[in-house]
Scaffold this active site. Structure first.
Site, PDB file in Angstrom:
ATOM      1  N   TYR A  49      47.786  40.371  32.556  1.00 32.14           N
ATOM      2  CA  TYR A  49      47.271  40.339  33.923  1.00 32.14           C
ATOM      3  C   TYR A  49      48.452  40.472  34.876  1.00 32.14           C
ATOM      4  CZ  TYR A  49      44.742  38.422  38.048  1.00 32.14           C
ATOM      5  OH  TYR A  49      44.178  38.207  39.281  1.00 32.14           O
TER       6      TYR A  49
ATOM      7  N   LYS B  20      45.440  44.437  33.001  1.00 34.24           N
ATOM      8  CA  LYS B  20      44.657  44.440  34.234  1.00 34.24           C
ATOM      9  C   LYS B  20      45.673  44.691  35.329  1.00 34.24           C
ATOM     10  CE  LYS B  20      42.468  40.976  37.089  1.00 34.24           C
ATOM     11  NZ  LYS B  20      42.493  41.752  38.309  1.00 34.24           N
TER      12      LYS B  20
HETATM   13  C1  HMN Z   1      40.788  37.864  39.556  1.00 36.05           C
HETATM   14  O1  HMN Z   1      41.672  37.527  38.775  1.00 36.05           O
HETATM   15  O2  HMN Z   1      39.962  37.097  40.010  1.00 36.05           O
HETATM   16  C2  HMN Z   1      40.737  39.253  40.028  1.00 36.05           C
HETATM   17  O3  HMN Z   1      40.558  40.139  39.058  1.00 36.05           O
HETATM   18  C3  HMN Z   1      41.458  39.604  41.209  1.00 36.05           C
HETATM   19  C4  HMN Z   1      41.015  40.952  41.754  1.00 36.05           C
HETATM   20  O4  HMN Z   1      41.847  41.955  41.257  1.00 36.05           O
HETATM   21  C5  HMN Z   1      41.043  40.895  43.246  1.00 36.05           C
HETATM   22  N1  HMN Z   1      42.403  40.808  43.696  1.00 36.05           N
HETATM   23  C6  HMN Z   1      42.810  39.913  44.589  1.00 36.05           C
HETATM   24  O5  HMN Z   1      42.048  39.129  45.123  1.00 36.05           O
HETATM   25  C7  HMN Z   1      44.262  39.932  44.930  1.00 36.05           C
HETATM   26  C8  HMN Z   1      40.337  42.084  43.873  1.00 36.05           C
HETATM   27  O6  HMN Z   1      39.034  42.130  43.395  1.00 36.05           O
HETATM   28  C9  HMN Z   1      40.339  41.957  45.402  1.00 36.05           C
HETATM   29  O7  HMN Z   1      39.790  40.716  45.767  1.00 36.05           O
HETATM   30  C10 HMN Z   1      39.543  43.050  46.089  1.00 36.05           C
HETATM   31  O8  HMN Z   1      40.005  44.302  45.653  1.00 36.05           O
HETATM   32  C11 HMN Z   1      39.659  42.935  47.603  1.00 36.05           C
HETATM   33  O9  HMN Z   1      40.981  43.206  48.010  1.00 36.05           O
END
Ligand code: HMN
Length: 294
Positions: free
Chosen positions: A136, A164
Site C-alpha cells: 500500500y 495499491k
Molecule cells: C484507503 O486506504 O482507505 C484508501 O484506499 C484510500 C483511497 O486511495 C483514497 N485516498 C485518500 O483518501 C488519500 C481515495 O479514495 C480518495 O479518498 C479519493 O480519490 C478522493 O481524493
C-alpha cells in the site's frame, strides 16, 4: 492473482460518539456496497476506515464484522500495515485465518525508514503470513516514495503480488505497468480512475466508490473497452461530485451520505482526533447527496 482484479470499496467505518465501532452501521454499509454499489470487493482497514487511529483489538473487530457480513460474496483484502511490524504480522495472520483473500500493508511511516528497512518490513510480514500481499503506497499521507527499481525489489519477494498505487504520478504508473505485467496494480485516486484504467491497472480501491459505485463501475468498464469519450463524460460528473466532497470534507460528507443511503438513524461519527461534522458541513453534505447520489 487474477481473482483479485476489480473495483473495491475502501471501507468506511462509522463510529459511535464514544469512539467505539458502530457495528450495525458498519454492517449496513457493507451490505450497501455489495448489494447496491455491486463492487467486486472490500478493502478493510485502510485510511478511509480511520484504521491508523485504532488499537489492535478494534482492528480485529472490524475484520471480524466485515468477514461475517460478507461471507464469500465478494473479495476481501485486509490492510494490516503499521510501523509496529509485530502487530502487522499478528493482524495478517488473524485476517488470513478468517479467510481474507489477500492482505495489504502500508509502507511503514513516521520514522524516515531507508528502503532497506522498508523491504525488510515486507519480507518479515510475508515470511510470517501465509497469504498474498499488496503493497500500500500512499505518499501523500506517509511521505514514503517508492521508485520503479525499488518496486521491482519488493515484487521479487515471495507473495508480494502487487501494489495499491495511491499517487498522481502517471509516468511512474506507466513504467510500472510496462515493467511488471504480471503484478497487480490497483489505482488509489478515484478522480483519476479513467487515466489509470487507460494505463491498464487491474483494479481500483477508493473511498468514493462506497457512494458513487455505479458511475465508477461504468468508467471502469467503458475504459477497459476503449470507449474513452463515454468514460470521460462520466468521469467529469464523478469529479464534480468528488470536488464537492473534498471541498466539504471527505469523511464527513461520505459518512453523511452513507448514513442516509443505509437509512441509519444514529449519526456516523468520526473517531477522535478527527473532528465531528459541523452543522454547516452536514447541510452541504445533504445538498451534495441530493445533487449527485440520491
Ligand atoms: C484507503 O486506504 O482507505 C484508501 O484506499 C484510500 C483511497 O486511495 C483514497 N485516498 C485518500 O483518501 C488519500 C481515495 O479514495 C480518495 O479518498 C479519493 O480519490 C478522493 O481524493
Amino acid at each position: 492473482r487474477e481473482d483479485l482484479k476489480g473495483l473495491y470499496s475502501a471501507l468506511l467505518v462509522p463510529y459511535n460518539e464514544d469512539g467505539s465501532v458502530n457495528e450495525e452501521g458498519l454492517r449496513k454499509i457493507i451490505r450497501h456496497v455489495i448489494d447496491k454499489m455491486e463492487l467486486d470487493g472490500l478493502y478493510v482497514g485502510g485510511s478511509t476506515g480511520e484504521n491508523f487511529l485504532l488499537d489492535k483489538e478494534t482492528k480485529k473487530q472490524i475484520f471480524d464484522i466485515a468477514k461475517d457480513e460478507t461471507g464469500d460474496a465478494v473479495k476481501l483484502i485486509a490492510q494490516v500495515g503499521s510501523p509496529n511490524v509485530y502487530e502487522a504480522i499478528e493482524l495478517g495472520q488473524y485476517a488470513t485465518e478468517l479467510g481474507y483473500d489477500a492482505i495489504s500493508a502500508v509502507t511503514p511511516f513516521y520514522y524516515k525508514f531507508s528502503f532497506k528497512e522498508v523491504k525488510q518490513y515486507y519480507k518479515d510480514i510475508t515470511d510470517a503470513v501465509d497469504n498474498d500481499l499488496i503493497v500500500y503506497s500512499i505518499p501523500v499521507l506517509t511521505g514514503v516514495e517508492i521508485g520503479l527499481d525499488d518496486f521491482g525489489e519488493l515484487f521479487e519477494l515471495d507473495r508480494v503480488v502487487g501494489v495499491k498505487f495511491t499517487a498522481a504520478d502517471f509516468f511512474l504508473l506507466e513504467r510500472l505497468r510496462k515493467k511488471f505485467p504480471e503484478h497487480l496494480i490497483f489505482s488509489g485516486f478515484d478522480e483519476m480512475l479513467l487515466p489509470a484504467v487507460v494505463n491498464k491497472v487491474d483494479g481500483a480501491i477508493g473511498s468514493t466508490y462506497n457512494a458513487n459505485g455505479p458511475r465508477s463501475k461504468q468508467i471502469f468498464e467503458l475504459a477497459k473497452e476503449g470507449k474513452i469519450e463515454e468514460a470521460l463524460e462520466i468521469q467529469n460528473v464523478t469529479n464534480d461530485f468528488i470536488s464537492a466532497v473534498l471541498e466539504n470534507g471527505l469523511y464527513p460528507t461520505l459518512k453523511y451520505i452513507l448514513q442516509q443511503e443505509t437509512g441509519s438513524e444514529e449519526r456516523f461519527y468520526a473517531r477522535k482526533p478527527m473532528a465531528q461534522s459541523t452543522d454547516a458541513q452536514l447541510e452541504r453534505a445533504q445538498e451534495i447527496y441530493e445533487k449527485y447520489i440520491k
